[in-house]
Design a protein around this motif. Structure first.
Motif, PDB file in Angstrom:
ATOM      1  N   TYR A 260      -5.377  12.179  51.013  1.00 24.91           N
ATOM      2  CA  TYR A 260      -5.102  11.151  50.581  1.00 24.91           C
ATOM      3  C   TYR A 260      -5.349  10.470  52.663  1.00 24.91           C
ATOM      4  N   ALA A 261      -6.541   9.481  52.344  1.00 25.51           N
ATOM      5  CA  ALA A 261      -6.138   8.647  53.525  1.00 25.51           C
ATOM      6  C   ALA A 261      -5.405   7.494  54.225  1.00 25.51           C
ATOM      7  N   VAL A 262      -4.189   7.507  54.639  1.00 21.76           N
ATOM      8  CA  VAL A 262      -3.966   6.783  55.719  1.00 21.76           C
ATOM      9  C   VAL A 262      -4.312   6.276  56.904  1.00 21.76           C
ATOM     10  N   CYS A 263      -4.384   4.311  56.025  1.00 22.02           N
ATOM     11  CA  CYS A 263      -5.286   4.275  57.325  1.00 22.02           C
ATOM     12  C   CYS A 263      -4.250   3.210  58.274  1.00 22.02           C
ATOM     13  N   GLU A 264      -3.916   3.442  59.451  1.00 22.55           N
ATOM     14  CA  GLU A 264      -3.135   2.349  60.845  1.00 22.55           C
ATOM     15  C   GLU A 264      -3.593   1.232  60.977  1.00 22.55           C
ATOM     16  N   GLU A 265      -3.964   0.766  62.812  1.00 26.62           N
ATOM     17  CA  GLU A 265      -4.057  -0.114  62.548  1.00 26.62           C
ATOM     18  C   GLU A 265      -5.591  -0.529  62.810  1.00 26.62           C
ATOM     19  N   MET A 266      -6.519   0.491  62.889  1.00 25.84           N
ATOM     20  CA  MET A 266      -8.309   0.164  62.567  1.00 25.84           C
ATOM     21  C   MET A 266      -8.546   1.365  61.762  1.00 25.84           C
ATOM     22  N   CYS A 267      -9.442   1.532  60.997  1.00 22.13           N
ATOM     23  CA  CYS A 267     -10.481   2.465  59.953  1.00 22.13           C
ATOM     24  C   CYS A 267     -11.825   1.282  59.778  1.00 22.13           C
ATOM     25  N   ALA A 268     -12.288   1.489  60.824  1.00 22.03           N
ATOM     26  CA  ALA A 268     -13.859   0.953  60.614  1.00 22.03           C
ATOM     27  C   ALA A 268     -15.146   1.808  60.929  1.00 22.03           C
ATOM     28  N   SER A 269     -15.940   0.994  60.350  1.00 25.86           N
ATOM     29  CA  SER A 269     -17.602   1.529  60.725  1.00 25.86           C
ATOM     30  C   SER A 269     -17.340   3.716  60.284  1.00 25.86           C
ATOM     31  N   ALA A 270     -17.471   4.059  61.510  1.00 22.12           N
ATOM     32  CA  ALA A 270     -17.907   5.474  61.094  1.00 22.12           C
ATOM     33  C   ALA A 270     -16.155   5.843  60.718  1.00 22.12           C
ATOM     34  N   ALA A 271     -15.097   5.503  60.980  1.00 20.74           N
ATOM     35  CA  ALA A 271     -13.562   6.121  60.695  1.00 20.74           C
ATOM     36  C   ALA A 271     -13.246   5.879  58.690  1.00 20.74           C
ATOM     37  N   TYR A 272     -14.074   4.805  58.396  1.00 16.37           N
ATOM     38  CA  TYR A 272     -14.186   4.369  57.302  1.00 16.37           C
ATOM     39  C   TYR A 272     -14.966   5.375  56.322  1.00 16.37           C
ATOM     40  N   TYR A 273     -15.814   5.119  56.402  1.00 12.50           N
ATOM     41  CA  TYR A 273     -16.991   6.620  56.480  1.00 12.50           C
ATOM     42  C   TYR A 273     -16.802   8.020  56.159  1.00 12.50           C
ATOM     43  N   ILE A 274     -15.407   8.727  57.143  1.00 13.63           N
ATOM     44  CA  ILE A 274     -14.603   9.417  57.065  1.00 13.63           C
ATOM     45  C   ILE A 274     -13.665   9.547  56.029  1.00 13.63           C
ATOM     46  N   ALA A 275     -12.646   7.875  55.362  1.00 18.79           N
ATOM     47  CA  ALA A 275     -12.289   7.877  54.769  1.00 18.79           C
ATOM     48  C   ALA A 275     -12.052   7.930  53.284  1.00 18.79           C
ATOM     49  N   VAL A 276     -13.585   7.270  52.914  1.00 18.96           N
ATOM     50  CA  VAL A 276     -14.514   7.137  51.175  1.00 18.96           C
ATOM     51  C   VAL A 276     -13.785   8.446  51.083  1.00 18.96           C
ATOM     52  N   SER A 277     -14.081   9.978  51.503  1.00 23.32           N
ATOM     53  CA  SER A 277     -13.981  11.363  51.070  1.00 23.32           C
ATOM     54  C   SER A 277     -12.921  11.485  50.191  1.00 23.32           C
ATOM     55  N   ALA A 278     -11.664  10.557  50.676  1.00 23.43           N
ATOM     56  CA  ALA A 278     -10.103  11.108  50.242  1.00 23.43           C
ATOM     57  C   ALA A 278     -10.493   9.961  49.081  1.00 23.43           C
ATOM     58  N   ASP A 279      -9.553  10.574  47.940  1.00 27.77           N
ATOM     59  CA  ASP A 279      -9.100  10.361  46.859  1.00 27.77           C
ATOM     60  C   ASP A 279      -8.593   9.135  47.035  1.00 27.77           C
ATOM     61  N   GLN A 280      -7.698   8.879  47.588  1.00 29.78           N
ATOM     62  CA  GLN A 280      -7.136   7.702  47.514  1.00 29.78           C
ATOM     63  C   GLN A 280      -6.868   7.384  49.204  1.00 29.78           C
ATOM     64  N   ILE A 281      -7.009   5.926  49.470  1.00 28.69           N
ATOM     65  CA  ILE A 281      -6.543   5.334  51.060  1.00 28.69           C
ATOM     66  C   ILE A 281      -5.608   4.154  50.825  1.00 28.69           C
ATOM     67  N   TYR A 282      -5.310   4.523  51.638  1.00 27.21           N
ATOM     68  CA  TYR A 282      -4.113   3.412  51.716  1.00 27.21           C
ATOM     69  C   TYR A 282      -3.669   3.302  52.932  1.00 27.21           C
ATOM     70  N   VAL A 283      -3.092   1.544  53.449  1.00 26.35           N
ATOM     71  CA  VAL A 283      -3.338   0.862  54.151  1.00 26.35           C
ATOM     72  C   VAL A 283      -2.392   0.027  54.599  1.00 26.35           C
ATOM     73  N   ASP A 284      -1.599  -0.764  55.925  1.00 25.34           N
ATOM     74  CA  ASP A 284      -0.649  -1.089  55.950  1.00 25.34           C
ATOM     75  C   ASP A 284      -1.593  -2.806  55.733  1.00 25.34           C
ATOM     76  N   LYS A 285      -0.796  -3.367  55.723  1.00 22.55           N
ATOM     77  CA  LYS A 285      -1.822  -5.008  54.757  1.00 22.55           C
ATOM     78  C   LYS A 285      -1.865  -5.435  56.092  1.00 22.55           C
ATOM     79  N   ALA A 286      -2.271  -4.952  57.387  1.00 24.27           N
ATOM     80  CA  ALA A 286      -2.673  -5.820  58.679  1.00 24.27           C
ATOM     81  C   ALA A 286      -3.692  -5.118  59.295  1.00 24.27           C
ATOM     82  N   SER A 287      -3.902  -4.044  58.866  1.00 26.28           N
ATOM     83  CA  SER A 287      -4.641  -2.926  59.245  1.00 26.28           C
ATOM     84  C   SER A 287      -6.247  -3.766  58.907  1.00 26.28           C
ATOM     85  N   LEU A 288      -7.024  -3.195  59.955  1.00 26.08           N
ATOM     86  CA  LEU A 288      -8.181  -3.638  59.859  1.00 26.08           C
ATOM     87  C   LEU A 288      -9.208  -2.528  59.082  1.00 26.08           C
ATOM     88  N   VAL A 289      -9.987  -3.077  58.316  1.00 24.85           N
ATOM     89  CA  VAL A 289     -10.676  -1.812  57.743  1.00 24.85           C
ATOM     90  C   VAL A 289     -12.152  -2.231  57.241  1.00 24.85           C
TER      91      VAL A 289
END
Length: 318
Positions: free
Chosen positions: A139-168
Motif C-alpha cells: 500500500y502507498a500512503v502519500c503525504e504532502e507530495m507524491c509527484a512525478s518519479a514518486a508517483y512512478y513508484i506509488a503505482v507499483s502498490a496494490d492501493q494508493i491512499y492520500v490526504d485530501k490536500a496531498s499533491l499527486v
C-alpha cells in the motif's frame, strides 16, 4: 687572561648555547610528534569503535519475536542516486520488509517531489517482483507530495491512499537548462567549443540551439514519457479515469486524485495499518544513518583534511 683565551671562552659559550637550543628544539619536536601520533591513534580507535557500533546496531536481533505487524518503508525527498531515496537504499529496505515473516503487508509512505525515472523504475520493478515472490500486499500512503518519479513508484502498490490536500500526479518528463547566447553577444563574449563528434556539444547552454538536436532530445523525452504512462496504466488498470490532462504533467490535490482514479481513497499510515492491513503495530524498515555512522563520516572527513594538512606541512619542512 689574554684576548685569545677570552675569545676562545666566548666561542665555547656560544657553541654550548647553540647546542642547548638545538637540544631543546629537538626534544620539543619529538614531543610534538609523539602527541600527534597519540592523537591520530585515538582518532582511528574512535572511528573503528564507531564503525563496529554502527555494524552491531544495523544488524537486527535474531532472537526478536516474530509478531504480526505492518512493515513501513519511507520514501522522502529527491529520488536519486546517493540520496536516502536512492534505488539501492529503498530496495534493500523493501527486501528486509518482505522477507520478515511477521510482516502482514508493506506500506510505502511517500513524501517526495520526484526525481530520477531510472531510480524510480528500478524500485517499481523490485516492488512488483517482491509482491509476486512473497504474496504480500503493498500500500502507498502519500503525504504532502507524491509527484512525478514518486508517483512512478506509488503505482507499483496494490492501493494508493492520500490526504485530501496531498499533491499527486505530475506524470511527465522534463529536461531543463539555460541559454546564455544573447547575453554573451551583448558582452562581446565568444564561445570556443571544440568537439570530436558533431553532437558531442549537444544542448550546450553557451551555443546557439540546433533544431535537429532539439528534436532528438524531445524524441528521447517522449519515449521516457510513454514508458511512464505505460507503468501508470499497468499499475492503476481500470481504476484510472483518463482524460486529456491525465498525462500532461499536471498534478492534483488528493481529493481530485481519488476522483480521477490516480488514488484509491483518503487515509493515513495508521488508518491503513489498523483498518486495511489489520496489524496496528508498525515496524520501520527504512535504512537510516544512526549516530555512529554520522560520527564515522565526520571523523573520516576530519582525518582526510588532517592528513592533507600534515602532508603539506611535511613537504614545507623537508
Amino acid at each position: 687572561m689574554s684576548d685569545q683565551d677570552s675569545k676562545s671562552v666566548d666561542l665555547s659559550a656560544t657553541q654550548n648555547a647553540l647546542l642547548s637550543q638545538f637540544a631543546r628544539a629537538y626534544l620539543d619536536q619529538q614531543r610534538r610528534e609523539q602527541r600527534w601520533r597519540w592523537f591520530w591513534r585515538s582518532v582511528w580507535l574512535l572511528v573503528a569503535a564507531s564503525m563496529i557500533w554502527a555494524t552491531i546496531e544495523s544488524v537486527p536481533s535474531a532472537t526478536a519475536p516474530v509478531k504480526p505487524h505492518t512493515a513501513l518503508v519511507e520514501i522522502r525527498g529527491e529520488i536519486a542516486a546517493e540520496t536516502d531515496a536512492s534505488a539501492d537504499s529503498l530496495m534493500t529496505a523493501l527486501r528486509s520488509a518482505f522477507e520478515d515473516a511477521g510482516a502482514r503487508a508493506v506500506v510505502l509512505r511517500i513524501n517526495s517531489p520526484g526525481g530520477s525515472p531510472v531510480q524510480a523504475g528500478l524500485v517499481n520493478d523490485e516492488v512488483r517482483r517482491l509482491k509476486a515472490l512473497h504474496k504480500k500486499k503493498v500500500y502507498a500512503v502519500c503525504e504532502e507530495m507524491c509527484a512525478s518519479a514518486a508517483y512512478y513508484i506509488a503505482v507499483s502498490a496494490d492501493q494508493i491512499y492520500v490526504d485530501k490536500a496531498s499533491l499527486v500526479g505530475s506524470i511527465g518528463v522534463l529536461m531543463d537548462s539555460f541559454g546564455f547566447v544573447g547575453i554573451m553577444d551583448k558582452l562581446g563574449i565568444e564561445r570556443r567549443l571544440m568537439t570530436a563528434g558533431e553532437n558531442k556539444g549537444m544542448l550546450d547552454p553557451f551555443s546557439p540551439r540546433n533544431p535537429r538536436q532539439d528534436g532528438f532530445a524531445q524524441s528521447m523525452l517522449d519515449q521516457i514519457h510513454q514508458q511512464f504512462i505505460q507503468v501508470v496504466r499497468a499499475g492503476r488498470g481500470k481504476r484510472l479515469k483518463e482524460t486529456p490532462e491525465t498525462f500532461s504533467g499536471l498534478f492534483w490535490n488528493g481529493q481530485n486524485a481519488v476522483e480521477l482514479g490516480l488514488a484509491d481513497g483518503l487515509g493515513s499510515l495508521d488508518q491503513v495499518a489498523r483498518d486495511i492491513v489489520k496489524a496496528e503495530d508498525i515496524v520501520d524498515y527504512t535504512l537510516k544513518e544512526n549516530l555512529a555512522e554520522r560520527l564515522a563520516k565526520r571523523f573520516g572527513a576530519a582525518i582526510g583534511a588532517g592528513a592533507v594538512r600534515a602532508a603539506r606541512s611535511s613537504a614545507s619542512i623537508h
